[in-house]
Design an enzyme around this catalytic site. Structure first.
Site, PDB file in Angstrom:
ATOM      1  N   LYS A   1       0.766  -1.230   0.115  1.00 26.23           N
ATOM      2  CA  LYS A   1      -0.121   0.119   0.086  1.00 26.23           C
ATOM      3  C   LYS A   1       0.975   1.205  -0.122  1.00 26.23           C
ATOM      4  O   LYS A   1       0.524   2.143  -0.883  1.00 26.23           O
ATOM      5  CB  LYS A   1      -0.987  -0.066   1.103  1.00 26.23           C
ATOM      6  CG  LYS A   1      -1.947  -1.107   0.812  1.00 26.23           C
ATOM      7  CD  LYS A   1      -2.893  -1.255   2.610  1.00 26.23           C
ATOM      8  CE  LYS A   1      -3.833  -2.444   2.172  1.00 26.23           C
ATOM      9  NZ  LYS A   1      -4.637  -2.929   3.422  1.00 26.23           N
TER      10      LYS A   1
ATOM     11  N   ASP B   1     -11.466   2.291   4.359  1.00 28.64           N
ATOM     12  CA  ASP B   1     -11.571   0.949   3.710  1.00 28.64           C
ATOM     13  C   ASP B   1     -12.998   0.733   3.994  1.00 28.64           C
ATOM     14  O   ASP B   1     -13.514  -0.245   3.522  1.00 28.64           O
ATOM     15  CB  ASP B   1     -11.024   0.214   5.154  1.00 28.64           C
ATOM     16  CG  ASP B   1      -9.499  -0.472   4.690  1.00 28.64           C
ATOM     17  OD1 ASP B   1      -9.455  -0.561   3.412  1.00 28.64           O
ATOM     18  OD2 ASP B   1      -8.720  -0.496   5.560  1.00 28.64           O
TER      19      ASP B   1
ATOM     20  N   GLN C   1      -4.613  -1.939   9.540  1.00 28.75           N
ATOM     21  CA  GLN C   1      -4.400  -3.140   8.889  1.00 28.75           C
ATOM     22  C   GLN C   1      -4.836  -4.271   9.743  1.00 28.75           C
ATOM     23  O   GLN C   1      -4.530  -4.400  11.013  1.00 28.75           O
ATOM     24  CB  GLN C   1      -3.134  -3.350   8.736  1.00 28.75           C
ATOM     25  CG  GLN C   1      -2.716  -4.613   7.642  1.00 28.75           C
ATOM     26  CD  GLN C   1      -3.438  -4.650   6.421  1.00 28.75           C
ATOM     27  OE1 GLN C   1      -3.253  -3.614   5.547  1.00 28.75           O
ATOM     28  NE2 GLN C   1      -3.901  -5.565   6.110  1.00 28.75           N
TER      29      GLN C   1
END
Ligand code: NDP
Length: 299
Positions: free
Chosen positions: A55, A122, A99
């Site tokens: 990322k 997200d 994460q």
């Protein structure tokens, strides 16, 4: 017959990155800084470390700033929440991602709920999930969003089709099913209006269900569980699974046999996975653009 089209993710991911780079540059010229993503990695799970590195690298390629907060496994939930609060209040941070998975001592739900929904790139915050459920999506989870983009790029129309989604996780299966069933496409010109069935581990006689699918999306985390006899002739098959078997990455679909019967199929690796990170870039850019627009209208 081996006429199946292989739906590769890479060209679409590259086109998305180019588009993000172009728009990020425009925004930077306007507000004096690049869009910024803050990523939080707790612990030393090897797969998570790789995902976060990917990322970071993608942000760099697309002209976004990223800052990774690497925290030890022993980090308390309280400390993590206070970092999120600080990032929520930082006007130079546009997107925040945590994460997953988190260490067991930390409650995932509490942490995701604490992220400012306008920075939730997200798309896991309940407010964004609710907006998606109501058919007015803001941030959509990156993997299902990437699948929409893949279908749109290949001009695959799913209106009126029967879509079967295997898996009902909050990250992939559930949002995927909601997106395919939307009345209005979540992305312009994208797929919508499918008749959707969700299957899961308690679904009896899964093959009978999957054989009804015009579009079959599989996100179960079970290596090669979908075999040719479970797929209708001419179906489109999207394999989300990423499983490591004998050191090799394989999907949830038995690619070699299913490509014989399907009209189109995504490979693993090289299919959906490539798009997930590209969609994160796009969501981060959108968050930054929305923030800039809100700031300029407030002045
Ligand atoms: P989860 O483990 O959270 O969910 C799996 C889902 O599949 C559950 O709903 C489960 O049912 C269902 N399931 C499991 N086994 C079966 C079975 N035998 N028959 C029918 N349904 C079954 O996984 P995720 O959704 O997070 O991920 C799914 C896969 O996608 C994984 O391989 C993951 O690595 C991959 N992935 C790939 C991404 C990418 O970028 N390509 C991104 C995210 C995930 P139940 O609810 O009943 O337990």
């Amino acid at each position: 017959m081996t006429g199946s089209t292989i739906l590769y993710g890479k060209p679409i991911a590259e086109a998305t990155e180019n588009e993000v780079r172009r728009r990020a540059e425009l925004l930077r010229n306007r507000i004096g800084r690049a869009p910024r993503l803050a990523a939080i990695l707790v612990g030393d799970d090897p797969a998570s470390r790789v995902y976060v590195r990917n990322k970071e690298a993608a942000c760099q390629r697309a002209g976004l700033e990223s800052h990774v907060h690497r925290l030890p496994t022993a980090t308390s939930e309280e400390d993590l929440l206070s970092l999120i609060e600080q990032l929520n209040g930082d006007s130079n941070v546009d997107g925040i991602l945590v994460q997953l998975p988190l260490p067991e001592s930390i409650d995932e739900r509490t942490v995701l709920d604490a992220i400012d929904p306008t920075k939730d790139v997200d798309g896991f915050h309940p407010l964004n999930v609710g907006l998606l459920a109501q058919g007015r999506p803001r941030f959509v989870p990156c993997t299902p969003l990437g699948i929409l983009e893949l279908l749109r790029s290949h001009q695959i129309d799913v209106a009126g089709c029967h879509a079967v989604v295997v898996g009902r996780s909050d990250i992939v299966g559930k949002p995927m099913a909601l997106l395919l069933a939307q009345r209005r496409p979540a992305i312009e010109g994208g797929p919508a209006n499918a008749t959707v069935t969700i299957a899961h581990s308690r679904t009896p006689d899964l093959p009978t269900v999957t054989r009804q699918a015009d579009l079959l999306v599989v996100a179960a985390g079970q290596p090669r569980m979908i075999t040719a006899d479970m797929v209708r002739h001419g179906a489109i098959v999207i394999d989300v699974g990423i499983n490591r078997v004998d050191g090799k990455l394989v999907g949830d679909v038995d690619f070699e046999s299913v490509r014989e019967v399907s009209r189109a199929i995504t490979p693993v690796p090289g299919g959906v996975g490539k798009l997930t990170v590209a969609m994160l870039l796009r969501n981060t850019l959108s968050a930054a653009e929305a923030r800039a627009a809100a700031t300029s209208s407030a002045v």
